[in-house]
Scaffold this motif. Structure first.
Motif, PDB file in Angstrom:
ATOM      1  N   VAL B  74       0.851  -1.195   0.000  1.00 40.95           N
ATOM      2  CA  VAL B  74       0.000   0.000   0.000  1.00 40.95           C
ATOM      3  C   VAL B  74       0.890   1.249   0.000  1.00 40.95           C
ATOM      4  O   VAL B  74       0.483   2.308   0.459  1.00 40.95           O
ATOM      5  CB  VAL B  74      -0.938   0.005   1.232  1.00 40.95           C
ATOM      6  CG1 VAL B  74      -1.868  -1.199   1.211  1.00 40.95           C
ATOM      7  CG2 VAL B  74      -0.153   0.017   2.550  1.00 40.95           C
ATOM      8  N   ILE B 112      -6.065  -4.272  -6.274  1.00 43.45           N
ATOM      9  CA  ILE B 112      -7.256  -3.504  -5.936  1.00 43.45           C
ATOM     10  C   ILE B 112      -7.025  -2.109  -6.500  1.00 43.45           C
ATOM     11  O   ILE B 112      -6.122  -1.392  -6.052  1.00 43.45           O
ATOM     12  CB  ILE B 112      -7.489  -3.472  -4.413  1.00 43.45           C
ATOM     13  CG1 ILE B 112      -7.743  -4.901  -3.894  1.00 43.45           C
ATOM     14  CG2 ILE B 112      -8.678  -2.558  -4.069  1.00 43.45           C
ATOM     15  CD1 ILE B 112      -7.883  -5.002  -2.385  1.00 43.45           C
ATOM     16  N   LEU B 113      -7.802  -1.768  -7.519  1.00 38.05           N
ATOM     17  CA  LEU B 113      -7.609  -0.496  -8.221  1.00 38.05           C
ATOM     18  C   LEU B 113      -8.732   0.458  -7.863  1.00 38.05           C
ATOM     19  O   LEU B 113      -9.883   0.047  -7.704  1.00 38.05           O
ATOM     20  CB  LEU B 113      -7.606  -0.731  -9.734  1.00 38.05           C
ATOM     21  CG  LEU B 113      -6.549  -1.723 -10.247  1.00 38.05           C
ATOM     22  CD1 LEU B 113      -6.743  -1.974 -11.736  1.00 38.05           C
ATOM     23  CD2 LEU B 113      -5.146  -1.206  -9.962  1.00 38.05           C
ATOM     24  N   GLU B 115     -11.202   3.317  -8.981  1.00 38.04           N
ATOM     25  CA  GLU B 115     -11.842   3.861 -10.179  1.00 38.04           C
ATOM     26  C   GLU B 115     -11.135   5.173 -10.560  1.00 38.04           C
ATOM     27  O   GLU B 115     -10.899   6.010  -9.691  1.00 38.04           O
ATOM     28  CB  GLU B 115     -13.306   4.122  -9.830  1.00 38.04           C
ATOM     29  CG  GLU B 115     -14.188   4.537 -10.950  1.00 38.04           C
ATOM     30  CD  GLU B 115     -15.606   4.904 -10.454  1.00 38.04           C
ATOM     31  OE1 GLU B 115     -16.471   5.070 -11.304  1.00 38.04           O
ATOM     32  OE2 GLU B 115     -15.828   5.012  -9.232  1.00 38.04           O
ATOM     33  N   GLY B 116     -10.800   5.344 -11.819  1.00 39.74           N
ATOM     34  CA  GLY B 116     -10.131   6.570 -12.251  1.00 39.74           C
ATOM     35  C   GLY B 116      -8.614   6.475 -12.237  1.00 39.74           C
ATOM     36  O   GLY B 116      -7.928   7.432 -12.600  1.00 39.74           O
ATOM     37  N   PHE B 117      -8.077   5.323 -11.834  1.00 37.07           N
ATOM     38  CA  PHE B 117      -6.617   5.162 -11.825  1.00 37.07           C
ATOM     39  C   PHE B 117      -6.112   5.182 -13.266  1.00 37.07           C
ATOM     40  O   PHE B 117      -6.676   4.517 -14.136  1.00 37.07           O
ATOM     41  CB  PHE B 117      -6.250   3.842 -11.138  1.00 37.07           C
ATOM     42  CG  PHE B 117      -4.772   3.657 -10.940  1.00 37.07           C
ATOM     43  CD1 PHE B 117      -4.067   4.498 -10.100  1.00 37.07           C
ATOM     44  CD2 PHE B 117      -4.076   2.655 -11.608  1.00 37.07           C
ATOM     45  CE1 PHE B 117      -2.700   4.342  -9.918  1.00 37.07           C
ATOM     46  CE2 PHE B 117      -2.711   2.480 -11.425  1.00 37.07           C
ATOM     47  CZ  PHE B 117      -2.019   3.334 -10.581  1.00 37.07           C
ATOM     48  N   VAL B 147     -11.926  -3.574  -8.772  1.00 42.56           N
ATOM     49  CA  VAL B 147     -11.968  -2.114  -8.868  1.00 42.56           C
ATOM     50  C   VAL B 147     -12.965  -1.611  -7.825  1.00 42.56           C
ATOM     51  O   VAL B 147     -14.067  -2.150  -7.713  1.00 42.56           O
ATOM     52  CB  VAL B 147     -12.391  -1.649 -10.276  1.00 42.56           C
ATOM     53  CG1 VAL B 147     -12.418  -0.125 -10.354  1.00 42.56           C
ATOM     54  CG2 VAL B 147     -11.451  -2.200 -11.335  1.00 42.56           C
ATOM     55  N   VAL B 148     -12.564  -0.609  -7.050  1.00 40.20           N
ATOM     56  CA  VAL B 148     -13.476   0.007  -6.079  1.00 40.20           C
ATOM     57  C   VAL B 148     -13.732   1.457  -6.503  1.00 40.20           C
ATOM     58  O   VAL B 148     -12.953   2.044  -7.257  1.00 40.20           O
ATOM     59  CB  VAL B 148     -12.914  -0.058  -4.638  1.00 40.20           C
ATOM     60  CG1 VAL B 148     -12.781  -1.498  -4.182  1.00 40.20           C
ATOM     61  CG2 VAL B 148     -11.587   0.669  -4.532  1.00 40.20           C
ATOM     62  N   GLN B 149     -14.826   2.005  -6.000  1.00 35.49           N
ATOM     63  CA  GLN B 149     -15.209   3.360  -6.393  1.00 35.49           C
ATOM     64  C   GLN B 149     -14.155   4.386  -5.973  1.00 35.49           C
ATOM     65  O   GLN B 149     -13.400   4.159  -5.040  1.00 35.49           O
ATOM     66  CB  GLN B 149     -16.550   3.750  -5.757  1.00 35.49           C
ATOM     67  CG  GLN B 149     -17.727   2.881  -6.138  1.00 35.49           C
ATOM     68  CD  GLN B 149     -17.920   1.733  -5.150  1.00 35.49           C
ATOM     69  OE1 GLN B 149     -16.979   1.296  -4.483  1.00 35.49           O
ATOM     70  NE2 GLN B 149     -19.134   1.215  -5.081  1.00 35.49           N
ATOM     71  N   GLY B 151     -12.273   7.146  -4.208  1.00 30.95           N
ATOM     72  CA  GLY B 151     -12.316   7.479  -2.790  1.00 30.95           C
ATOM     73  C   GLY B 151     -12.346   6.278  -1.863  1.00 30.95           C
ATOM     74  O   GLY B 151     -12.391   6.438  -0.649  1.00 30.95           O
ATOM     75  N   LYS B 152     -12.327   5.062  -2.435  1.00 31.65           N
ATOM     76  CA  LYS B 152     -12.367   3.860  -1.594  1.00 31.65           C
ATOM     77  C   LYS B 152     -11.029   3.103  -1.616  1.00 31.65           C
ATOM     78  O   LYS B 152     -10.938   1.964  -1.140  1.00 31.65           O
ATOM     79  CB  LYS B 152     -13.486   2.923  -2.050  1.00 31.65           C
ATOM     80  CG  LYS B 152     -14.885   3.543  -1.985  1.00 31.65           C
ATOM     81  CD  LYS B 152     -15.307   3.827  -0.549  1.00 31.65           C
ATOM     82  CE  LYS B 152     -16.726   4.390  -0.491  1.00 31.65           C
ATOM     83  NZ  LYS B 152     -17.048   4.896   0.855  1.00 31.65           N
ATOM     84  N   ALA B 153     -10.012   3.706  -2.220  1.00 30.24           N
ATOM     85  CA  ALA B 153      -8.657   3.136  -2.182  1.00 30.24           C
ATOM     86  C   ALA B 153      -7.721   4.309  -2.448  1.00 30.24           C
ATOM     87  O   ALA B 153      -8.144   5.470  -2.353  1.00 30.24           O
ATOM     88  CB  ALA B 153      -8.486   2.033  -3.216  1.00 30.24           C
ATOM     89  N   ASP B 154      -6.473   4.037  -2.765  1.00 32.80           N
ATOM     90  CA  ASP B 154      -5.537   5.131  -3.041  1.00 32.80           C
ATOM     91  C   ASP B 154      -4.762   4.782  -4.303  1.00 32.80           C
ATOM     92  O   ASP B 154      -3.574   4.515  -4.254  1.00 32.80           O
ATOM     93  CB  ASP B 154      -4.612   5.325  -1.829  1.00 32.80           C
ATOM     94  CG  ASP B 154      -3.885   6.662  -1.889  1.00 32.80           C
ATOM     95  OD1 ASP B 154      -4.176   7.468  -2.798  1.00 32.80           O
ATOM     96  OD2 ASP B 154      -3.023   6.901  -1.023  1.00 32.80           O
ATOM     97  N   TYR B 157      -3.498  -0.867  -4.916  1.00 33.42           N
ATOM     98  CA  TYR B 157      -2.922  -1.734  -3.890  1.00 33.42           C
ATOM     99  C   TYR B 157      -2.639  -3.086  -4.553  1.00 33.42           C
ATOM    100  O   TYR B 157      -3.424  -3.551  -5.380  1.00 33.42           O
ATOM    101  CB  TYR B 157      -3.890  -1.949  -2.719  1.00 33.42           C
ATOM    102  CG  TYR B 157      -4.248  -0.685  -1.952  1.00 33.42           C
ATOM    103  CD1 TYR B 157      -3.313   0.326  -1.752  1.00 33.42           C
ATOM    104  CD2 TYR B 157      -5.520  -0.518  -1.413  1.00 33.42           C
ATOM    105  CE1 TYR B 157      -3.635   1.477  -1.028  1.00 33.42           C
ATOM    106  CE2 TYR B 157      -5.857   0.634  -0.692  1.00 33.42           C
ATOM    107  CZ  TYR B 157      -4.903   1.624  -0.507  1.00 33.42           C
ATOM    108  OH  TYR B 157      -5.221   2.755   0.199  1.00 33.42           O
ATOM    109  N   ARG B 352       2.769   3.560   5.610  1.00 32.70           N
ATOM    110  CA  ARG B 352       2.646   3.162   4.190  1.00 32.70           C
ATOM    111  C   ARG B 352       3.957   3.271   3.424  1.00 32.70           C
ATOM    112  O   ARG B 352       4.041   3.869   2.369  1.00 32.70           O
ATOM    113  CB  ARG B 352       1.521   3.958   3.532  1.00 32.70           C
ATOM    114  CG  ARG B 352       0.184   3.603   4.171  1.00 32.70           C
ATOM    115  CD  ARG B 352      -0.969   4.304   3.541  1.00 32.70           C
ATOM    116  NE  ARG B 352      -1.005   4.025   2.112  1.00 32.70           N
ATOM    117  CZ  ARG B 352      -1.732   4.723   1.255  1.00 32.70           C
ATOM    118  NH1 ARG B 352      -2.472   5.736   1.679  1.00 32.70           N
ATOM    119  NH2 ARG B 352      -1.741   4.423  -0.016  1.00 32.70           N
TER     120      ARG B 352
END
Lengths: 354, 354
Positions: B74, B112-113, B115-117, B147-149, B151-154, B157, B352
C-alpha cells in the motif's frame, strides 16, 4: 450469407481482434469480471506477465501437481445474510482451487484495513474466516496486515491465496469442452449477488435471500470420484459476471457453442423477483457456492447423481449441452421456443459483490 | 536487585503477558510492523486461525518442503527513486520466500484499483512487476483484479503471494539463535524507508537516496551454499519496523540477547542525515533488499565472504553477536562506550512505506 450469419461473423471478428484497452482510466467495469475485465487482463496483465501458466486464465494456475490461486475481496457491505467478507474470502479461494480439481492444502490471508475500522468487526471477520477454513479443512498458514489512513480504503479488504495438490490425471480446462457434453449447474443461481445488493439497503426491496457462499472442494471431489477424472472436462465457479460469463469463456476457449434451456436453469423465485425489480438478468449475477461442470455425454447421469447426493449440490441440474455451431457463442432457448445470444457481461451492474 | 534488573524484569513480565488489543479501533500503528502489529496478530489473527504453521510468525509458512507467503503493498507514492509498488510487491514476496530458505517457484498478484486510476500508471507498474519477476526468475502464475469506487482506495494496492520449495535440511527459525552466533546485515540499512518518505515531498529535505528494493533469493542461496544449511540459524528481511524490530523478534523467540556494535552498523551518510532531520532512528526504517543473517560462530567468515561476493551483499557486515543475557532483549553498544536497550517499534513514524 443470412443476416444472422453476418451478425455472427461480425461478433467472431471482434472476438479474434487483439485485446486493446481503449480507456485512459480504470473504470468499475474493469473489475466486474465481464468484457472489460477480460480486455484489461489480456491487454495489460497477460501482455506484461506473459507466461504459459497465466495464459489459460482459469481460476488458478496448475503446474507440477500444484494448484495456486489468489483473489482480492472488496465486497460491500462487509456483513450480509448468509456470510461476510471473511468466509467469502476463504470459500472463494478454496473454490478456485476446487475448480482446478485440486485438494486445497494451505491458504494465506492479507488484510488491508482502514484506520478507524472497529476491532470488533475485525474479530467477527477473523472468526468467520477461521470457521470457514475449518469447514473446508484448510489451515490459514500465513498472512499480512497493512493499515491505510482513513478515507484510503473501505473498512476492510482481504486478499486470500491458496495452494493445493492436483492429481496429474485431472486435466480440467475450459478449452476441453466438446460437442455433446452436458452442462451442469450445481444449484440455483444468483443468490450471492442479489443478497449483497439487497443488503446495501439502497433499494427498497426486501426478499428472503441469503448468500450461497460455501466451500466446494468436497463437492468437486465427489464429482471427480463418481465420473472418473477424464469424464469431467471443465469446472468453473460463476462468480463475477455470473453463469453467462463463465459459459462464454468455455465456449470461447473450446470453440464450441453452449446451448442452454432457459426452463432448466434453477433460479429461486425470490432471486428471480429481485432481479426483475433490479433490472438485471440472474444469468449475470454472482454465485459464491455454485459451480458449472461440463462433463462427457455418458457421464452426465453419474455426475448429476453425485452432485445431488451432496448437501451443496442438492439442486444440481443439467442446463444445456455443448454444440458445434456457432463456435464461441452461448445460446439460450427460451420457454417460448425462441433462441437468443447470451453475451459476456458488459459494464458493471453490480459493483463490489465479492 | 539493581535498578536495571528491576527494569528488565518489568519488561520481561510485560512480554510474557497474553497479547490483548486494548484499542476499539484499528490505528496506523497496527500496520507498522512493530509492537501494535504484533499484538494485533497474536490477539486477533493467531487467536482465530490458531494453527502450528502460523504460530512461528516468520516471513512465511513452511511445511512438506513447501514455503508459502503473502504481503499486501500500500506504499505511497506508487513511484519512488529506485522502484515502484510493482517491483516492491514482487521483491517483497520473493524475499519472504528467500528468508524461509526457499527457492521461489510461483507468484500471484492481486490488484485492488481505484476507479479513475490512470491506465498508463497501471501499465508502468505491471511492466516493472514483470521485470522484477524476470530478474528473480519467478513467473507470475495467477492473479485477480478488483476495482473500487473513487475514494475507496488510493490508486493501486497490490497483494502478492508466493510459493517455493525448501530443502528439508534447511531449518531457519528465529528461535534457533544461540549465544555466540554472529549477527550479519547484508548491506546499509534504512534506504527504502527514507527514499519513500522523501519522495512524498512533504518534507523540505533533499537527499541522494534510492530504494534498496531487490530480490534476495540468489543471495540467500549463495549464503546457504557457502555455510552449509545447518550453520545458518535464521534469516529475516528487516522491512516494516526495521532492523531493530527483526532483532527483537529473534531475541524474543530464541530467549537470547542480541548485542550490537553501533559503529559496525552500515548506514549511508545521506540516510543518516535524512533520519536526523526526520527525527527517526535508521534502526527502525524499512529496508526492502537487505537481510539479517544469524550464523554459527565458526561460519561467520565464510558467510561474510559469500555475501560480499554477491552484488546485493557487497556491503555486508557483522553488526553484533547473540549473547545469553538479558534474554529477549536487544542491546546497542554505542561508540561512546554506553549500552542502551533497542526496543521494538512503537507507533508508526513512517506509515505506508511498503
Amino acid at each position: 450469407m443470412t443476416g444472422e450469419e453476418q451478425v455472427l461473423e461480425r461478433i467472431e471478428r471482434a472476438r479474434r481482434r487483439k485485446a486493446r484497452v481503449r480507456e485512459d482510466l480504470v473504470t468499475l467495469a474493469h473489475g466486474a469480471g465481464g468484457k472489460a475485465t477480460r480486455t484489461l487482463v489480456e491487454a495489460v496483465f497477460l501482455e506484461s506477465f506473459a507466461n504459459p501458466l497465466l495464459a489459460p486464465l482459469g481460476d488458478g494456475a496448475v503446474a507440477d501437481g500444484l494448484a495456486f490461486t489468489t483473489d482480492s475481496f472488496v465486497v460491500t457491505p462487509l456483513f450480509f445474510p448468509g456470510g461476510d467478507i471473511g468466509d467469502l474470502a476463504v470459500n472463494g479461494t478454496v473454490n478456485d482451487l476446487a475448480m482446478c480439481g485440486a485438494n486445497p492444502s494451505y491458504l494465506s490471508a492479507a488484510f488491508i484495513l482502514e484506520e478507524g475500522f472497529p476491532m470488533d468487526d475485525l474479530r467477527r471477520i477473523t472468526a468467520s474466516m477461521a470457521a470457514a477454513a475449518r469447514a473446508a479443512g484448510v489451515p490459514i498458514a500465513t498472512g499480512d496486515t497493512k493499515v491505510v489512513q482513513k478515507g484510503k480504503a473501505d473498512g476492510c479488504y482481504i486478499t486470500t491465496a491458496g495452494v493445493g495438490t492436483v492429481d496429474p490425471s485431472i486435466q480440467l480446462r475450459a478449452s476441453a469442452a466438446r460437442p455433446g457434453d452436458a452442462v451442469i449447474v450445481s444449484g440455483p443461481i444468483g443468490e450471492h449477488g442479489v443478497t449483497v445488493m439487497l443488503a446495501r439497503g439502497e433499494l427498497d426491496i426486501e426478499a428472503e435471500v441469503t448468500s450461497d457462499t460455501a466451500p466446494l472442494a468436497g463437492l468437486t471431489a465427489c464429482l471427480l470420484d463418481a465420473c472418473g477424472p477424464g469424464a469431467v472436462r471443465c469446472l468453473r465457479d460463476p462468480t463475477r459476471g455470473g453463469v453467462a460469463t463463465v459459459l462464454n469463456e468455455i465456449a470461447g476457449a473450446s470453440e464450441t457453442a453452449v446451448v442452454l434451456e432457459e426452463d432448466a436453469i434453477p433460479v429461486r423465485a425470490a432471486v428471480r423477483g429481485a432481479c426483475e425489480l433490479l433490472g438485471i438478468d440472474p444469468m449475470y449475477v454472482a454465485c459464491e457456492g455454485r459451480m458449472i461442470a461440463v462433463v462427457e455425454p455418458g457421464a452426465a447421469p453419474a455426475a448429476l447423481a453425485a452432485l445431488r447426493a451432496h448437501p451443496l449440490g442438492a439442486g444440481a441440474a443439467v442446463i444445456g449441452r455443448v454444440a458445434e455451431d456457432p463456435p464461441g457463442l452461448v445460446l439460450l432457448r427460451t420457454g417460448f421456443g425462441g433462441t437468443r445470444i447470451v453475451d459476456v457481461l458488459v459494464g458493471d451492474p453490480l459493483p463490489r459483490i465479492c
